[in-house]
Every structure is written in structure tokens, then in C-alpha cells.
Design an enzyme around this catalytic site. Structure first.
Site, PDB file in Angstrom:
ATOM      1  N   SER A  81       0.839  -1.214   0.000  1.00 60.85           N
ATOM      2  CA  SER A  81       0.000   0.000   0.000  1.00 60.85           C
ATOM      3  C   SER A  81       0.869   1.257   0.000  1.00 60.85           C
ATOM      4  CB  SER A  81      -0.950  -0.138   1.178  1.00 60.85           C
ATOM      5  OG  SER A  81      -1.572   1.047   1.512  1.00 60.85           O
ATOM      6  N   ASP A 131      -9.633  -6.226  -4.612  1.00 64.05           N
ATOM      7  CA  ASP A 131      -9.187  -5.366  -3.526  1.00 64.05           C
ATOM      8  C   ASP A 131      -9.992  -4.086  -3.628  1.00 64.05           C
ATOM      9  OD1 ASP A 131      -7.916  -3.564  -1.867  1.00 64.05           O
ATOM     10  OD2 ASP A 131      -5.903  -4.186  -2.425  1.00 64.05           O
ATOM     11  N   HIS A 171      -7.317  -6.691   0.960  1.00 65.48           N
ATOM     12  CA  HIS A 171      -6.244  -5.723   0.811  1.00 65.48           C
ATOM     13  C   HIS A 171      -4.990  -6.155   1.575  1.00 65.48           C
ATOM     14  CE1 HIS A 171      -4.503  -1.915  -0.169  1.00 65.48           C
ATOM     15  NE2 HIS A 171      -4.427  -1.501   1.070  1.00 65.48           N
TER      16      HIS A 171
END
Lengths: 650, 266
Positions: free
Chosen positions: B96, B217, B246
Site C-alpha cells: 500500500s 481489492d 487488501h
């Protein structure tokens, strides 16, 4: 105004008498208040304080008070940070161990968290006169340790040990027998041994139990987890029981508990209440075992596998073990038929004061009646998982025993719901001090309402969904402990908690409710790992804790819900925020982990004095991986907690 | 900075092997999110773990609001850590926001990174003309303004309900991890992340990359992985994991580990 000569003051009482008076006071806060009155009282109080639990951060150990030299019972297991190796963070740990000895020279009973053997190597030599020790460890035993090394460190230095408690100490079952056998003189003088392992799901194998008991012939109290399932290696058989009785004939307290019983899962029985396998215990052998233990006063046999037609052995209990006062049986069937209301089976043990019956498939209302007639001294009665009893039977029992019953626990009995249960308590309503019931609402008439007042402690175990708690009761004037089990439902499914709440705010009707244990650890769900669209545990937290600020709690123990996949029991934002609103809280113990900034929310509670995160479940997360509440975070939080409080510490 | 960086960000080095591997977590989590992946790689790598300064496990006093206004100071932190540890070459796995940080770090010090593995990565979260980042400006603004107007309530712990039912799932999912950080830091970092746009610099990356994406996701649309493959400057492969979510390193480590191993081997 004239002063009469008969005006004697409390301080005129001779010191010797004052000392005796002071030594009878047990409550810590009272003692702390007494010690503030004047110097003489301070000295008297300190010299009569026998028991002390140290709280505080271990790095402040040099601030240890040295005025408690009379303490004989010392608890070091709650020092902060909880669960860390005790003296490892110091460059000179031996010095600190000696300082502990200097501060507490009279200790004969010690409770200590042993994260690794170094703690025992340092502490055991300091108190060679130790009589009783309780070891605690919820973290996993390091697999590289040689067998028994921790017990050897202990036995080597504390040769006068007579009582050992490792019920909350995670070690392997193979650790203990070699150490016990290496110190035969110590083993021979051991009189109390608690190896009932709450800290893992292992049970001692038969040969290990026999090796231990053979070395300890003078045992008076033995509590052990074992294996009753005959499909497993080392299961407890008739021979085991006989040998055990012959090894330790002086036993007055014996608990033999099957390892599966401690796993805190509700029993999974077939429709009739029988397990699939029977235990390998015959009733004739039971008779011989009872005959071999004439001094028995407390007996727990929680077998978890069927023991059928047990009544002949139980009838014999009365004559062979005349001192028996307390009995608990798990998965025993045919214990009392109650035919013709004649006492038979267990009902012949008329000396019993405490009786607990678990998962007895054929226990009927007639049995209950026979028991109540045959055991007139019963003050504590528990029944769990018995499918055939009904409210009628309980009511008969409470009626007959209305002059003696003070402690009742009724759980997992299919035919009973909350409302009918409360009605059965009617005869003892003004006597009962401790009560546990399951809040099961099916078949309940919701229109029944009464008003209440009660004081003391509440223990709430949450499991499945319930509607609002709209019940209260007429005056239960002596009730001190109330324990409720509430079912909640599968928290890992797609359902979100409804907008209502568990209803904690209804407990506000009990203004003297000051201590609560809120155990949500039976709730399993997702922490961080929720699939998209699924609720996570933080939503459930809000549901459970909503309304807690309305209660006047002084002390709260909270077990958060768990995400079993990643072994996480943690406080999330809603819990931190809701807990922070309990304005009267003095002590808060969270049995899980929490991020530092969530803990900082709690500083808003002005009266908060004592907070600790205690991961006392197995396996406790190893701190390296679980970054919540590291040692520095703990230190920062505790510093902040101390600095905002301006009261004199008590 | 006046504090010991390695201590402040909980830097740990574990494992044995001759190659260094950095595991960098994403927002709302901390290094413990790698706990299920870690044991599978400690035999063959020296693994470096650290917490981002905004993680819940780092002393919030270290978060300097005047410094951490863009992603660059995060890159500084990473490079300073590697310098302090004496690492001159390593493989990097970033999830991320750490994927974004890794991309920027590799542009600054291309010789330092042998491979970049980007999990759940996106160069820009906001939609643009011809670019689908997954979030509309308007939606995000609604969340931020809800946080700000209810800031008092949020700081007291009640914002999760305030992010209302009319907000799209993606935003709700994103906001779930928001509250693992201290509220003011959380709001600040979210703004930083949503204001970042790395599309222009992707071409400057010369390090070989592997983009790992789950099949579904909610924070990262499927097209983003393809966008990265076509725009990253170095040799780039894309791996799609047959799982949702995620946080595959937490929810599906057994699926992720072999993919990581393959990516690290080349």
C-alpha cells in the site's frame, strides 16, 4: 465541659492488643488508610501486613519500599510490563534480586511470572526458606530449554518447599517428573501440588502422574489435568487410579480433570447427553479408590467421558470418606435415580456441603429432590449441562435447602430459561450470595418484570445474541456475586450488530455494582482480516460496551473478543473510547493487547489508578511480533498515569 | 532529529542469509502484519522490519506535522534506516503506501534496490480523466469533512459510525484501518496519501518490479496493476493472487509466499 474519667480512647489500648486488631484487617485500602493516621499506626500497620502484591514498573524497582518487612506472602507477577522477563532489563540483576530479599526478608510464599529460567536462577536463592510458590507463565515455554531446568533451579535452592502451584505455568508435562525425582527429600515433604494446567491443553500422562505421586507420598492436596480418553497414549485407567490412591493415601483434596474440560468450550454432547466414548473406569475400582483415600474432603472427578451407573461407588463414598464435604463430578451417569423420593446414590452423602454435577445425562427432577433430602447441609450447588432437569426440580431443591443454600450455579441446561430459573430461586432469594445463570430467553414470558437492588460483583460472559436485558428481581438482599452468560451469535458472519446494544446500561439499576468481569473472549470474529463487506470486531466492541459509562464501576476486568486466526485479542477504538467514559473507574485490567494511543484515551478517567494489559491466555503473544504495548509504550503510559493523579497513592 | 531513528521506528533485523530483504507495512497496520510471512523467509534472508512513523505502535510524539507533509520524508526515513544498518543492496517488499515509498526510494537510490515487490500498490488513489484510481474526489472529501466537523466526536472514538451508509464500500473499507492510528495523525496521513500522485515519476524507476494484486481489492481497482506494468520504467511483472482483500500477507500468506519467493529469485 467536664471530662469523665471513664473516657478511654482507642489509642489507650495496649500495643499488643492493637497489633492483634490490626493483623485481622485484610482489606488493602483500609490498611492504607490506617497507616496514614499517625506514625505509631503506620509502624503497627506495616508490622502486621502479611500479604503484598507489587504493582509498578520494574525499572522503578530501586524505589521499592522497605517498610514491609513482615510480609510473608509476596506477589511479583503483576509488575509492569506484564509478562516480561523480570530482571533481564537490568545490567546487574543479581543486585536487584538481593534488594528484593532485603526488602522482604520474611517471605515464605511467592507468586512470580517466570518468562524464562533466569528469573528463578536469580530469585530462588534469595529465599531458601520458601514454603509455597506459584509460578505463572502464559507465554510459550522455549523449546530449546532442557527438560525440567526451571524446576531444578527452584528445588536446588528452596529445599523447604511444601507447596507448588503450576496451574498457570506453561511447561511441558515431561518437565516435572524428572525434577521431582531428582530431589527425593523435597518431594517427600511436598504436601500441595497443583498441576491443573489452565495454561495449555495438555494433560499429564498416566505414567507421569504415577512417577510424581510415587515420589510424593505425603501429598495432602493434588490437582492435576489428565487424559481420560482411552484412545490416547497415557490415559487414566483403573490401574492408574488405584496406584494413585496407594501412592498418596493422605490426600484430603483431589482434583482430576480431563484436559478437554479446561478448554472453555461448551460441551458437545449427543442428543442424549452422552459422549461418544466411555471412560475406562469401572465402578468397582472407584469403590477401591475411595476406600484407599479415607481422609478425602474435596473431590473433583471431571472425566469428560461417560462413567455409567456410578451409584454404587457413590454410595460407598459416604462410609469410606466420612470427611467429604465437596464433590464435583463430570460426565457421571446414574448417580442418583431418586425413585420413590428415597435418597440413593449420591444423595446418601449427607455430609456434603458443596455439590457440582456436570453433564449427567440421566439426572432428573426426582434425582434433584432426592439429593436435596439426602444432603441437608448443602450450601453450594452447581448443575451444568444436564438435559433432563426442569425448573420444577430446581424449585424443589431450593425449597428444601432454603436454609442452607448460598451459592448456586445453573448453566447449559436445555429445559431452563432465565425467567423460570429466577422463579425457582424464590425460596432462597434473600439468602443467596453467589448466583450464576445463563440468559437464555426462548420460551420466556417477556412480560415478567420485577424491581431489584443488589450489590457486589457481576461477571458477564458473552457468547450469543440476546435481546435487551429487561429483567430485574425483587430484593436480593445478600447477593454479592452475579454471573451471567449471554449468547450473541456468530460474529464472523455477515451480520452486523443491530443498532441496539447488549444492554449494559440496565445494570445501572444496581448502584452498588462496583466490580465487573466482562468476558467477551468467547466471541470470535475478524480483527484486521475481515473480508470486504464483513464487519470486524470493532463494531461488535461498540455493541458490547455501549452503556458502560452509566455504571459506577470501580474495577473492571475486560476480555476483548478474539480473532483466532492471528491470535489477536485487542482493544479497538470504540472500546477505548467507551471505557474512557467510565468516570468512576479506579482499576482497569485488559486481558489482551492495545495500541499506545488507545491506552492514552483512558487517561481521561480522573480516578484511574491502576491499569494493566495482561495477556493471560495461552498462548500469550510474544512481544516481538505483537508491537502493541511494547515496554517503552508501557512506560510512557504509566508515567502519564502517575503524573495526572494528584491523590495520595493508596 | 534528536532521537535514535532505529529505536523510534522499532527497527528489527531477523533471519539469516546473505541477502537483505525489507518488509514495509502499509497504513493502519504495523510490522506485526508480516508475522505469518516472516517465518517462511527468515532461513534465507536477513529481514529488516520497521514501523512507519504514523503506525499505531510508534510513539506519536515522533510524528512531526510540519515535516511529514508529503511522502518524501517517509522515503528519507527508509533510506536513513538502511544507511544506519550499513545496507548497500536489498530487495524491498512494500504494501500500500509503502509501495509508493519504495517507488520513490528506488528513484533516488537505484543502486540500493535489487528488486521492488509492490503489494496492493497504486500510483494515485483519486480518479482522473482517463485514469481510474478507485476513489472520487467528492467521496474522499465527504469523509474528510465528516471527520473534521465531527472531529471532537472522532477524537473521542465515535467517528466510525459517522462515516455514513451513503459512503461507498471502498471508502468504508479504507476507513476501517484509519482508526488504528491516533486520530489527528490518521487524518493528516490520509490526506497526504490521497494527495500523492506518482504517475509522472513511474517512468524514472529502473529497478525491476513485481506488482502483486489480489483478485478483488476494494482499495485498488484491477486496472491499476496493468497501469503500473505499462508505466514503470524497469522490467515489471504482474502477479494476481487468487484471493480477495487488501491484506494478503495476513489473510492468505500461503498463497502469497510462493509468489514472493519466485519474485525474489529473479
Amino acid at each position: 465541659m467536664a471530662v469523665t474519667s471513664s473516657d478511654t480512647h482507642f489509642l489507650d489500648i495496649p500495643d499488643v492488643v492493637l497489633t492483634i486488631i490490626f493483623s485481622l484487617v485484610a482489606d488493602t485500602r483500609t490498611r492504607n488508610a490506617m497507616s496514614l493516621v499517625c506514625l505509631k499506626w503506620h509502624l503497627l500497620e506495616r508490622s502486621t501486613r502479611k500479604s503484598l502484591t507489587l504493582r509498578g514498573n520494574v525499572r522503578d524497582l530501586f524505589l521499592l519500599p522497605t517498610c514491609f518487612r513482615a510480609v510473608t506472602d509476596l506477589d511479583l507477577s503483576l509488575l509492569s510490563p506484564w509478562g516480561h522477563p523480570l530482571l533481564d532489563s537490568f545490567p546487574n540483576p543479581l543486585l536487584l534480586a538481593q534488594f528484593l530479599r532485603h526488602a522482604f526478608p520474611s517471605v515464605v510464599s511467592l507468586t512470580v511470572y517466570v518468562r524464562n529460567p533466569s528469573t528463578l536462577h536469580l530469585l530462588a536463592p534469595q529465599w531458601p526458606d520458601l514454603r509455597h510458590i506459584k509460578l505463572i507463565r502464559w507465554h510459550q515455554r522455549l523449546p530449546t530449554l532442557p527438560l525440567g531446568i526451571e524446576f531444578v533451579a527452584l528445588f536446588e535452592h528452596c529445599r523447604m518447599l511444601s507447596s507448588l502451584d503450576v496451574s498457570h505455568f506453561h511447561c511441558w508435562t515431561e518437565d516435572l517428573p524428572p525434577a521431582i525425582q531428582a530431589y527425593p527429600m523435597l518431594a517427600a515433604s511436598l504436601s500441595q501440588l497443583n498441576i491443573l494446567k489452565h495454561s495449555s491443553v495438555e494433560g499429564f500422562k498416566s505414567h507421569e502422574l504415577l512417577a510424581i505421586t510415587a515420589s510424593c507420598p505425603n501429598l495432602r492436596e493434588l490437582l492435576a489435568t489428565c487424559i481420560f480418553d482411552h484412545r490416547f497414549v497415557g490415559f487414566v485407567s483403573d490401574e492408574t487410579l488405584l496406584a494413585l490412591a496407594s501412592n498418596c493415601p493422605s490426600l484430603s483434596l483431589l482434583h482430576l480433570v480431563d484436559a478437554t474440560s479446561l478448554s472453555n468450550v461448551r460441551p458437545d454432547l449427543n442428543d442424549d447427553g452422552y459422549t461418544s466414548e466411555d471412560a475406562s473406569i469401572s465402578r468397582s475400582i472407584l469403590c477401591d479408590v475411595f476406600a484407599g483415600l479415607p481422609l478425602l474432603e474435596v473431590l473433583v472427578l471431571d472425566v469428560c467421558h461417560n462413567v455409567r451407573d456410578a451409584w454404587p461407588a457413590l454410595e460407598l463414598l459416604n462410609s469410606k470418606c466420612p470427611r467429604l464435604k465437596s464433590l464435583k463430578l463430570g460426565q457421571f451417569h446414574g448417580i442418583c435415580s431418586g425413585v420413590d423420593s428415597r435418597p440413593d446414590g449420591i444423595a446418601l452423602c449427607h455430609g456434603l456441603e458443596s455439590l457440582s454435577i456436570k453433564n449427567s445425562a440421566d439426572l432428573t427432577d426426582n434425582s434433584l429432590e432426592a439429593i436435596s433430602l439426602g444432603c441437608p447441609k448443602l450450601s453450594k450447588f452447581e448443575v451444568l449441562g444436564c438435559k433432563k432437569i426442569s425448573a420444577k426440580g430446581i424449585r424443589k431443591l431450593t425449597h428444601v435447602l432454603r436454609n442452607t443454600l448460598v451459592d448456586v450455579k445453573i448453566s447449559s441446561c436445555k429445559n431452563l430459561n432465565v425467567v423460570s430459573l429466577l422463579q425457582t430461586m424464590e425460596p432462597i432469594r434473600d439468602r443467596i450470595e453467589r448466583l450464576h445463570i445463563d440468559c437464555v430467553w426462548k420460551n420466556a414470558d417477556n412480560s415478567v418484570k420485577q424491581t431489584a437492588s443488589s450489590n457486589g460483583e457481576t461477571r458477564l460472559k458473552k457468547k450469543n445474541k440476546s435481546r435487551d436485558n429487561s429483567f430485574c428481581s425483587r430484593t436480593w438482599s445478600k447477593l454479592q456475586h452475579l454471573s451471567l452468560w449471554i449468547a450473541v451469535g456468530d460474529c464472523s458472519g455477515e451480520r452486523r450488530p443491530c443498532t441496539g446494544s447488549l444492554g449494559l446500561r440496565y445494570l445501572a439499576r444496581y448502584p452498588s455494582l462496583s466490580r465487573m468481569l466482562l468476558d467477551c473472549s468467547g466471541v470470535i470474529g475478524y480483527g484486521l482480516t475481515a473480508p470486504p463487506g464483513y464487519p470486524d470486531l470493532s463494531l461488535w466492541e461498540r455493541f458490547f460496551l455501549y452503556g458502560i459509562e452509566n455504571l459506577n464501576l470501580n474495577e473492571l476486568n475486560y476480555w476483548p473478543a478474539q480473532d483466532m486466526d492471528v491470535n489477536q485479542r485487542s482493544l479497538f477504538l470504540p472500546a477505548a473510547a467507551l471505557l474512557a467514559q467510565c468516570g468512576s473507574l479506579r482499576k482497569l485490567f485488559i486481558h489482551g493487547t492495545a495500541n499506545e494511543h488507545f491506552m492514552m484515551f483512558l487517561l481521561r478517567i480522573p480516578t484511574l489508578r491502576d491499569v494493566q494489559l495482561r495477556e493471560d491466555y495461552y498462548p500469550a503473544p510474544e512481544n516481538d511480533m505483537c508491537t502493541e504495548m511494547r515496554a517503552e509504550s508501557c512506560r510512557r503510559f504509566e508515567d502519564a498515569l502517575k503524573s495526572i493523579n494528584r491523590h495520595i497513592p493508596d | 532529529m534528536g532521537y535514535n531513528l532505529l529505536e523510534a521506528l522499532n527497527v528489527r533485523v531477523v533471519g539469516s542469509g546473505d541477502r537483505y530483504l525489507v518488509l514495509a507495512h502499509g497504513s493502519g497496520t504495523d510490522q506485526s502484519v508480516w508475522q505469518r510471512i516472516l517465518p517462511l523467509f527468515t532461513p534465507s534472508f536477513r529481514i529488516i522490519l520497521y514501523d512507519l512513523v504514523c503506525a499505531g505502535s510508534v510513539n506519536p510524539d515522533y510524528f512531526d506535522f510540519s515535516r511529514y507533509t508529503t511522502l518524501d520524508p517517509y522515503v528519507d526515513d527508509l533510506l536513513n534506516i538502511l544507511k544506519a544498518l550499513g545496507v548497500d543492496r536489498c530487495a524491498y517488499v512494500g504494501h500500500s503506501v509503502s509501495a509508493m515509498i519504495g517507488i520513490l526510494a528506488s528513484i533516488r537510490r537505484p543502486q540500493l534496490f535489487s528488486k521492488l515487490i509492490l503489494i496492493g500498490a497504486s500510483p494515485r488513489f483519486l480518479n482522473d480523466k482517463d485514469y481510474h484510481g478507485g476513489f472520487e474526489q467528492g467521496e474522499i472529501e465527504k469523509v474528510f469533512s465528516a471527520m473534521e466537523t465531527n472531529y471532537e466526536a472522532w477524537v473521542n472514538g465515535f467517528a466510525p459510525l459517522a462515516v455514513g451508509a451513503d459512503v461507498p464500500t471502498a471508502v468504508r473499507e479504507f476507513s476501517r484501518t484509519l482508526f488504528n492510528m491516533r486520530p489527528d495523525i490518521s487524518l493528516f496521513v490520509s490526506r497526504t496519501v490521497f494527495n500523492s500522485d506518482l504517475r509522472g515519476v513511474l517512468g524514472l524507476v529502473s529497478v525491476p518490479c513485481c506488482v502483486i494484486q489480489t483478485a478483488r481489492d476494494v482499495s485498488v481497482p484491477a486496472s491499476v496493476a496493468e497501469y503500473l506494468r505499462t508505466h514503470l520504467g524497469g522490467r515489471t511483472t504482474v502477479e494476481i493472487l487468487r484471493t480477495e482483500g487488501h491484506l494478503p500477507h495476513l489473510t492468505a500468506p500461503a498463497l502469497l509466499a510462493p509468489v514472493l519467493r519466485r519474485a525474489l529469485a529473479r
